[in-house]
Write an enzyme that holds these catalytic residues in place. Structure first.
Site, PDB file in Angstrom:
ATOM      1  N   LYS A  83      45.824  31.262 113.142  1.00 14.04           N
ATOM      2  CA  LYS A  83      45.679  32.526 112.643  1.00 14.04           C
ATOM      3  C   LYS A  83      45.140  32.365 111.427  1.00 14.04           C
ATOM      4  CE  LYS A  83      46.535  36.902 112.099  1.00 14.04           C
ATOM      5  NZ  LYS A  83      46.400  38.208 112.777  1.00 14.04           N
ATOM      6  N   LYS A  91      48.747  39.654 102.112  1.00 15.62           N
ATOM      7  CA  LYS A  91      49.513  38.483 102.217  1.00 15.62           C
ATOM      8  C   LYS A  91      48.899  37.510 103.187  1.00 15.62           C
ATOM      9  CE  LYS A  91      51.619  39.022 106.062  1.00 15.62           C
ATOM     10  NZ  LYS A  91      51.338  38.776 107.319  1.00 15.62           N
TER      11      LYS A  91
HETATM   12  P1  NAP Z   1      54.581  47.049 110.025  1.00 14.38           P
HETATM   13  O1  NAP Z   1      54.036  48.313 110.746  1.00 14.38           O
HETATM   14  O2  NAP Z   1      54.507  47.173 108.658  1.00 14.38           O
HETATM   15  O3  NAP Z   1      55.835  46.392 110.796  1.00 14.38           O
HETATM   16  C1  NAP Z   1      56.376  45.524 110.302  1.00 14.38           C
HETATM   17  C2  NAP Z   1      57.904  45.821 110.442  1.00 14.38           C
HETATM   18  O4  NAP Z   1      58.812  44.583 110.349  1.00 14.38           O
HETATM   19  C3  NAP Z   1      58.573  46.969 110.125  1.00 14.38           C
HETATM   20  O5  NAP Z   1      59.041  47.946 111.157  1.00 14.38           O
HETATM   21  C4  NAP Z   1      59.645  46.466 109.071  1.00 14.38           C
HETATM   22  O6  NAP Z   1      60.836  47.241 109.151  1.00 14.38           O
HETATM   23  C5  NAP Z   1      60.040  45.394 109.733  1.00 14.38           C
HETATM   24  N1  NAP Z   1      60.363  44.376 108.962  1.00 14.38           N
HETATM   25  C6  NAP Z   1      60.018  43.782 107.808  1.00 14.38           C
HETATM   26  N2  NAP Z   1      60.822  42.958 107.049  1.00 14.38           N
HETATM   27  C7  NAP Z   1      61.988  42.982 107.597  1.00 14.38           C
HETATM   28  C8  NAP Z   1      63.075  42.434 107.555  1.00 14.38           C
HETATM   29  N3  NAP Z   1      63.236  41.600 106.477  1.00 14.38           N
HETATM   30  N4  NAP Z   1      64.376  42.491 108.289  1.00 14.38           N
HETATM   31  C9  NAP Z   1      64.158  43.393 109.386  1.00 14.38           C
HETATM   32  N5  NAP Z   1      62.683  44.138 109.788  1.00 14.38           N
HETATM   33  C10 NAP Z   1      62.024  43.647 108.856  1.00 14.38           C
HETATM   34  O7  NAP Z   1      53.360  45.789 110.067  1.00 14.38           O
HETATM   35  P2  NAP Z   1      52.779  45.236 111.493  1.00 14.38           P
HETATM   36  O8  NAP Z   1      51.329  45.835 111.515  1.00 14.38           O
HETATM   37  O9  NAP Z   1      53.321  45.599 112.800  1.00 14.38           O
HETATM   38  O10 NAP Z   1      52.599  43.678 111.335  1.00 14.38           O
HETATM   39  C11 NAP Z   1      53.612  42.778 111.819  1.00 14.38           C
HETATM   40  C12 NAP Z   1      52.884  41.312 111.355  1.00 14.38           C
HETATM   41  O11 NAP Z   1      52.010  41.249 112.688  1.00 14.38           O
HETATM   42  C13 NAP Z   1      52.789  41.038 110.249  1.00 14.38           C
HETATM   43  O12 NAP Z   1      53.140  39.756 109.809  1.00 14.38           O
HETATM   44  C14 NAP Z   1      51.036  41.167 110.434  1.00 14.38           C
HETATM   45  O13 NAP Z   1      50.464  40.639 109.360  1.00 14.38           O
HETATM   46  C15 NAP Z   1      50.809  40.725 111.660  1.00 14.38           C
HETATM   47  N6  NAP Z   1      49.660  41.495 112.420  1.00 14.38           N
HETATM   48  C16 NAP Z   1      49.392  42.708 112.107  1.00 14.38           C
HETATM   49  C17 NAP Z   1      48.176  43.307 112.677  1.00 14.38           C
HETATM   50  C18 NAP Z   1      47.769  44.535 112.660  1.00 14.38           C
HETATM   51  O14 NAP Z   1      46.684  44.974 113.294  1.00 14.38           O
HETATM   52  N7  NAP Z   1      48.607  45.518 112.305  1.00 14.38           N
HETATM   53  C19 NAP Z   1      47.254  42.579 113.419  1.00 14.38           C
HETATM   54  C20 NAP Z   1      47.709  40.867 113.618  1.00 14.38           C
HETATM   55  C21 NAP Z   1      48.751  40.458 113.131  1.00 14.38           C
HETATM   56  P3  NAP Z   1      60.513  48.676 108.138  1.00 14.38           P
HETATM   57  O15 NAP Z   1      59.836  49.740 109.136  1.00 14.38           O
HETATM   58  O16 NAP Z   1      62.154  49.088 108.136  1.00 14.38           O
HETATM   59  O17 NAP Z   1      60.192  48.136 106.825  1.00 14.38           O
END
Ligand code: NAP
Length: 299
Positions: free
Chosen positions: A172, A240
């Protein structure tokens, strides 16, 4: 009895991924910090849990899709975390993008406690998560991968076992090396076109038919021209990822000068208040740097 499945972290990516597992008929135990994020899953028949521990108490295979390394550590090993409810032989599958070395340490910890771990970060964005077409890069034991593979196939189309624990996260990081520089390169091409009085849309059309074509040019390239910075992939998460890439380069003693350069653009985008916008916001920084406006929304 069929495996009971857990899913923790229901943001932009986690929610549609968990929904795809539920739609495939799997019993699903979910947890999110914000109850509203669980609502669509509960409506689809999943059971809401008050903590990661409660998810673990009910599940044989537990997926995590949270933000950063610290968050995965907290969800697995923090208060009311997975470790407190882990069943013997349960598998934790972390699909977040986090540090490869921290992943190896978590895999060792879970093994000591009688569990297993896979790292399985993804590429393909929100659309890939919704459509179930993600690319999934997996690290961990082959026999554990074989057991989870049918579930991966409900969320992704390109499911690759890369190697041992941490290898998925390394893959990744490599993905981010490529995609970040691709976005920056597309931005530079648009700026060069515009500065010469040439229409960047026409340039994009031409490039899409040749060797410069890419999914990044198709998707990100269009949103950059439209000035559509809705996330997608939030800039603070991309920052990040670049921190993880550069830490990994430091740990292994290699130079990634191109990656280091574009990392500065991401840092600046977040520093200028664009952290919650899509990571293509680096194009806004590039435009400011050049004093040339290309997208439709810049003022
Ligand atoms: P996001 O929309 O910000 O969602 C992250 C979720 O994780 C949020 O609902 C958050 O809760 C929860 N969370 C964070 N810290 C936590 C903790 N300590 N305990 C419990 N829940 C926690 O982000 P995302 O886009 O879905 O991304 C998630 C992961 O996938 C990341 O590592 C990102 O780098 C990776 N990713 C994202 C994409 C993309 O296109 N978006 C593509 C590939 C990979 P809250 O809502 O309460 O803050």
């Amino acid at each position: 009895m069929a495996d009971q499945i857990g899913f923790i972290g229901l943001g932009i990516m986690g929610r549609p991924m968990a929904l795809n597992l539920r739609r495939a008929g799997h019993a699903l135990w979910v947890h999110a910090r914000r109850p509203e994020n669980m609502a669509p899953l509960v409506a689809a028949g999943a059971t809401a849990c008050a903590s990661a521990r409660e998810v673990a108490e009910h599940s044989d295979i537990i997926f995590t899709m949270v933000s950063d390394t610290d968050d995965v550590e907290q969800v697995i090993n923090g208060e009311h975390g997975i470790v407190e409810g882990l069943r013997p032989g349960s598998i934790v599958v972390d699909m977040s993008t986090i540090s490869p070395s921290a992943t190896r340490a978590l895999a060792d910890l879970l093994e000591t406690l009688g569990g297993e771990m896979l790292d399985a970060p993804v590429s393909g964005g929100e659309k890939g998560a919704i459509d179930g077409t993600l690319s999934i890069m997996v690290g961990g034991k082959a026999k554990v991968f074989a057991r989870v593979r049918p579930l991966f196939e409900k969320m992704g189309k390109n499911v690759i076992h890369i190697g041992d624990n941490g290898a998925g996260q390394v893959a990744k990081a490599c993905n981010q090396v490529v995609i970040t520089q691709a976005i920056a390169a597309i931005g530079e091409a648009y700026l060069l076109a515009a500065a010469n009085g040439v229409d960047p849309r026409k340039v994009r059309e031409a490039l899409l038919g040749g060797f410069a074509s890419s999914r990044a040019l198709e998707s990100h390239g269009l949103r950059m021209l439209d000035g559509n910075y809705q996330p997608g992939f939030k800039a603070h998460l991309h920052k990040k990822d670049m921190r993880i890439v550069m830490e990994s380069a430091t740990e292994t003693g290699i130079a990634l000068p191109g990656t280091a350069l574009v990392t500065q653009l991401i840092n600046t985008a977040v520093g200028q208040g664009m952290g919650e916008d899509d990571s293509i916001s680096i194009f806004r920084i590039q435009q400011k740097l050049c004093g040339v406006q290309v997208d439709r929304q810049e003022d």
